[in-house]
Scaffold this motif. Sequence first.
Motif, PDB file in Angstrom:
ATOM      1  N   TRP A 492       0.838  -1.193   0.000  1.00  0.00           N
ATOM      2  CA  TRP A 492       0.000   0.000   0.000  1.00  0.00           C
ATOM      3  C   TRP A 492       0.875   1.245   0.000  1.00  0.00           C
ATOM      4  O   TRP A 492       2.053   1.189   0.324  1.00  0.00           O
ATOM      5  N   GLU A 493       0.282   2.380  -0.368  1.00  0.00           N
ATOM      6  CA  GLU A 493       1.014   3.648  -0.354  1.00  0.00           C
ATOM      7  C   GLU A 493       0.064   4.796  -0.064  1.00  0.00           C
ATOM      8  O   GLU A 493      -1.152   4.685  -0.274  1.00  0.00           O
ATOM      9  N   VAL A 494       0.648   5.899   0.407  1.00  0.00           N
ATOM     10  CA  VAL A 494      -0.089   7.122   0.702  1.00  0.00           C
ATOM     11  C   VAL A 494       0.351   8.188  -0.293  1.00  0.00           C
ATOM     12  O   VAL A 494       1.543   8.351  -0.568  1.00  0.00           O
ATOM     13  N   ILE A 495      -0.619   8.915  -0.846  1.00  0.00           N
ATOM     14  CA  ILE A 495      -0.344  10.000  -1.785  1.00  0.00           C
ATOM     15  C   ILE A 495      -1.079  11.242  -1.288  1.00  0.00           C
ATOM     16  O   ILE A 495      -2.259  11.178  -0.960  1.00  0.00           O
ATOM     17  N   ASN A 496      -0.374  12.349  -1.203  1.00  0.00           N
ATOM     18  CA  ASN A 496      -0.966  13.606  -0.765  1.00  0.00           C
ATOM     19  C   ASN A 496      -1.056  14.580  -1.939  1.00  0.00           C
ATOM     20  O   ASN A 496      -0.139  14.665  -2.749  1.00  0.00           O
ATOM     21  N   TYR A 497      -2.147  15.335  -1.978  1.00  0.00           N
ATOM     22  CA  TYR A 497      -2.442  16.224  -3.103  1.00  0.00           C
ATOM     23  C   TYR A 497      -2.587  17.660  -2.615  1.00  0.00           C
ATOM     24  O   TYR A 497      -3.215  17.909  -1.582  1.00  0.00           O
ATOM     25  N   TYR A 498      -2.034  18.600  -3.405  1.00  0.00           N
ATOM     26  CA  TYR A 498      -1.981  19.999  -2.982  1.00  0.00           C
ATOM     27  C   TYR A 498      -2.275  20.944  -4.143  1.00  0.00           C
ATOM     28  O   TYR A 498      -1.983  20.637  -5.297  1.00  0.00           O
ATOM     29  N   THR A 499      -2.807  22.100  -3.810  1.00  0.00           N
ATOM     30  CA  THR A 499      -3.006  23.157  -4.789  1.00  0.00           C
ATOM     31  C   THR A 499      -2.311  24.433  -4.315  1.00  0.00           C
ATOM     32  O   THR A 499      -2.308  24.732  -3.111  1.00  0.00           O
ATOM     33  N   PRO A 500      -1.725  25.220  -5.216  1.00  0.00           N
ATOM     34  CA  PRO A 500      -1.099  26.489  -4.818  1.00  0.00           C
ATOM     35  C   PRO A 500      -2.095  27.599  -4.555  1.00  0.00           C
ATOM     36  O   PRO A 500      -1.694  28.685  -4.140  1.00  0.00           O
ATOM     37  N   GLU A 501      -3.389  27.361  -4.783  1.00  0.00           N
ATOM     38  CA  GLU A 501      -4.430  28.359  -4.483  1.00  0.00           C
ATOM     39  C   GLU A 501      -4.117  29.719  -5.112  1.00  0.00           C
ATOM     40  O   GLU A 501      -4.219  30.750  -4.452  1.00  0.00           O
ATOM     41  N   PHE A 502      -3.766  29.743  -6.391  1.00  0.00           N
ATOM     42  CA  PHE A 502      -3.362  31.043  -6.918  1.00  0.00           C
ATOM     43  C   PHE A 502      -4.518  32.017  -7.109  1.00  0.00           C
ATOM     44  O   PHE A 502      -4.297  33.187  -7.379  1.00  0.00           O
ATOM     45  N   PHE A 503      -5.766  31.578  -6.956  1.00  0.00           N
ATOM     46  CA  PHE A 503      -6.902  32.500  -7.033  1.00  0.00           C
ATOM     47  C   PHE A 503      -7.506  32.813  -5.664  1.00  0.00           C
ATOM     48  O   PHE A 503      -8.488  33.549  -5.578  1.00  0.00           O
ATOM     49  N   ALA A 504      -6.977  32.246  -4.593  1.00  0.00           N
ATOM     50  CA  ALA A 504      -7.550  32.486  -3.268  1.00  0.00           C
ATOM     51  C   ALA A 504      -7.361  33.945  -2.860  1.00  0.00           C
ATOM     52  O   ALA A 504      -6.312  34.544  -3.096  1.00  0.00           O
TER      53      ALA A 504
END
Length: 518
Positions: A492-504
């Motif tokens: 098994w593996e863990v994957i993390n996902y991110y956004t730079p939020e350039f419109f926040a």
Amino acid sequence: MALYTTDFQKLWRDGRFFAQIPVHSILHDKAPSDGTLVGEVIAVANQLVGGAYKLGNVSPSFKPSKDLEVFEVLTQASIPIQILPTLSEQSTYFWDRAARPLASQLATARYPIRSQASHLVFWWARIGGLMGVTSIEARVGCQGTSATTDGSNIEYSWSIPRTTDPLADSNRKIRFSIDPYHPEQGHRIPGGGVLDYLLSDEGSLGLIQNEPGNKEWKRIIEQFLFPDVTSEESLDGTTYGVAFDMTPSGAIGLKMYYVPPLPPPAGVESKTRVTVYRRAANLEPMMNLAYDLHPLLKAPFRALIDYTNNEGKSGGMAFSIIAFDIARPEKNRVKLYMKIDRTKLSDIISDMTLGGRITGPQIEDAMANLTKFFKRLFPYVNDEDPELKVLPLKPEPNGIIDPRKTLHMLYYYEFVIGEPLPYAKVYFFMDRLGTNDYETARATELFLRDAGKPGEEGWMVNGLAHAYSHRPLEARTGIHTAVGFATKPRGWEVINYYTPEFFATDRVDAKPATNGHR
């Protein structure tokens, strides 16, 4: 449903958005340098850009920031003469907001300096223009995306090995996916046309190898889903994702994602045929696709369809996305993403194992660790109150309608030729389910520590805070879009996902662009 046609030849020739660099062959030779960090970066930039642009120099007194060395050597505005030239205001806008996080993540993953440099030069030359216009309001058609809440159309991810020290060389895999938009016209552009360019000698910069037969599944899947649509046309309501695996060697792997449109309202007939719509519960047409891809895929496809028609029906299991690698069929895999409206841990384990159809010691170990991870992420869940809860976003970025405004789970089922059953991954949308980004990163780090991963306390939180420094992680959710837990052939593996939020709107650098286009 409207069709938008893209003049790709005109787009790729627009130097405001895409660096005009001559045809490359796959890079083999290592360009000479003086052995310093700056020298290594300059050598790679010269090798990739060649004589297409006059490259600047770096002052001998220049002292870059920790874990942003390559980024700052290439284009930091504080340097009097930058190595890479500015293409346009649009290019600079997205370089500052989206490429900087990539640079930080490559650095903390301890990729070799030359690989960091080549990946960033590629981003500057080929990705910035695909980010689209610099404001949500200037987008045409569907303004939001299926991956982020603020509308950013890029999502980074870390694939984290369970045994590697976070300070070791190449200690995690860095990837990203994009939902490409036209940089002037503001509409989505079809990923198939983008992919064709990236696989060309000019578009690849020599970093992406186009092997014979690696677009065969692309051709089959596009013709299956959209019989009337060409690679130059985008169907409104459809998302065309392109994903990039940034390897420590500097080579880049590609994946494709198709999110079909929702079906038209009852009584309305679409002028453009779509074989399987989003949220379709009937997957029987997929059996024809399985056979066309490879006859040996019929058995694992049938296993998923049987589960959908039986145990999955009570939760409203429905089709959402289809994806595949850009590889020859014998090395490829196809993934079907399924949405379901139930969130109990027992239901999640059932969905991950297709109701117990997928069994064995490795699966049992994976489900035991999934249970531990679930409890770290959601400590409030117990036997008396077993359901997950959606927490409100504060603030609501730009008033955009969140595509995930309803509580549900998303899975993918990965099909490999010769495997009788699929492998599964579950996604937890932490921008809706989490307390804040700090708590999500902390919970993930603690789970990995529990599972035996080495590393100093805070390695994940600190790496995330460095990459996404536009606001405090504790302020709210949003940067940490999702965490995934996947079963794989070796465990098994863990994957993390991110956004730079350039419109926040709560970014420390939030300010309107000079115009909506460039």
